[in-house]
Every structure is written in structure tokens, then in C-alpha cells.
Design a protein around this motif. Structure first.
Motif: not given
Length: 220
Positions: A103-107, A163-173, A176-181, A195-201
Motif C-alpha cells: 500500500i505504501k509503495a503504491v503511494g 549499502e543495505r539499501r543498495r543491495r535491496i534495490t538490486h535484489t528487488l530489481g 521483479m525483472l527476471l526473464r522479462q522479454p 518503478a514498483l521495485a524502487a517504491s518497495l525498496a
């Protein structure tokens, strides 16, 4: 002797077990055949068994909390239940905090979308783009004290958070973008996922001196 880290890990595991049990119980109670009075009906164990092959003892262990026993279903069991319910399997594992995070990420989504669109133009994003979006929006780096000579320990703590946030951003990306054609008709989908991965991070809380070092937490 149980350490604070061990206790925190146990608490989180118990919370996931409770969420799984409550999610299954709630979903099965309303997703069955409609009742004669029009209300949502639940599933009978015999009907669940006919459609999934899951034994009554398995369902009872998942639904009920018995002392010393925790629900430990394998992925096949969860997959069968999710298929029966018609939902993604991951939803069965969601805690109230997970939904709150979404919900917060959607905001934040509109702001992150504008930033991602500006960065990508007509290109496709990757896990690295998520990091760049947060940098461009100005929320990636933890604010530093304004004094000219910051305390070394405080600097180390803030650097660790970044550094932890940096790792989280790459992990979420990556997740969420795995095998996206990379087809033109899917460019908007790619943009939204970045954008959603960034919002979640941005919403995942970084640990402080009083927080457990590991584990998913959420910003207040």
C-alpha cells in the motif's frame, strides 16, 4: 541461551507461520460454492481432497495451531492450494505488514514512474535502473549530519544502511525483472516494474542500532 538475533529470527518465523495459517483458513472459508442464501461458502475437506489430493490431516495441520507444531507445507502443497483458490501462491505467505508495504509503495509509484520514464526513455530497465531511480528521486542516500566533522561511528552506521539499501534495490530489481522479454509492447510493463521495485525498496525500513541486523522491516 537465546541471543537477540536468534529471538528476532524466531519471532519472524512464528509470524510467517501464523500468517500462513490464517491466510489459508480465511481463504478456504469463503472461496467454496456459494450458499443458498447467497453468502460466500467455504470448502469441505472432502471436496478439497477430491480436487487437490491433500489429506485431511495435512489441512488440519495447516489450519490449526497445536502446541509445538508449526505448519511446514512443501511448495507442492502450497501450489495445490493456490491453484484451488485461483490466486498466486505468494499471496498465501503474505503477512499484514507485507500488504501494508505494498500500500505504501503504491503511494510512491507515480513519482517513481516519472523518474524511471525519464531515465529509460524508450529503453528497457534492469536491476541497476532501480538504484538509479532512487538516486534521481533523492531518497537513496541516508541524510548525513550537517556538522563538518561527523562521528566516525555514525558515519559507518549510515554507510552500512546505504549499502543495505543498495543491495535491496538490486535484489528487488532482479526478482521483479527476471526473464522479462524486451518486446516493445511490454515496455510499459517493464517501466511499471522498475518503478514498483524502487517504491518497495524505498519503503523497506533500514536497520538502526536497536533493530535486528537482518530481516524485512518497514518504514513507519
Amino acid at each position: 541461551m537465546t541471543t537477540n538475533h536468534g529471538a528476532g529470527e524466531s519471532d519472524r518465523f512464528d509470524a510467517y507461520c501464523q500468517a500462513l495459517r490464517m491466510n489459508i483458513k480465511a481463504a478456504l472459508s469463503v472461496s467454496g460454492p456459494e450458499r443458498e442464501d447467497g453468502r460466500a461458502g467455504g470448502w469441505r475437506d472432502t471436496d478439497i481432497y477430491r480436487q487437490t489430493g491433500l489429506a485431511r490431516s495435512t489441512l488440519r495441520a495447516l489450519r490449526q495451531a497445536e502446541e509445538g507444531l508449526e505448519p511446514k507445507p512443501d511448495l507442492r502443497t502450497l501450489s495445490k492450494l493456490a491453484d484451488l483458490l485461483g490466486i498466486p501462491m505468494a499471496f498465501l505467505l503474505m503477512t499484514p505488514e507485507d500488504w501494508e508495504l505494498l500500500i505504501k509503495a503504491v503511494g510512491d509509484l507515480e513519482t517513481m514512474m516519472k523518474s524511471a520514464d525519464k531515465l529509460l526513455r524508450n529503453d528497457f530497465g534492469s536491476h541497476a535502473t532501480v538504484h538509479r531511480v532512487l538516486e534521481q528521486v533523492g531518497v537513496f542516500r541516508t541524510p548525513r549530519p550537517s556538522n563538518a566533522t561527523p562521528d566516525p561511528r555514525e558515519k559507518a552506521r549510515l554507510d552500512s544502511r546505504d549499502e543495505r539499501r543498495r543491495r535491496i534495490t538490486h535484489t528487488l530489481g532482479a526478482l521483479m525483472l527476471l526473464r522479462q522479454p524486451q518486446h516493445e509492447e511490454l515496455r510499459m510493463q517493464n517501466l511499471v516494474l522498475v518503478a514498483l521495485a524502487a517504491s518497495l525498496a524505498n519503503q523497506i525500513k533500514q536497520p538502526t542500532d536497536k533493530d535486528p541486523e537482518h530481516g524485512t522491516q518497514y518504514r513507519s
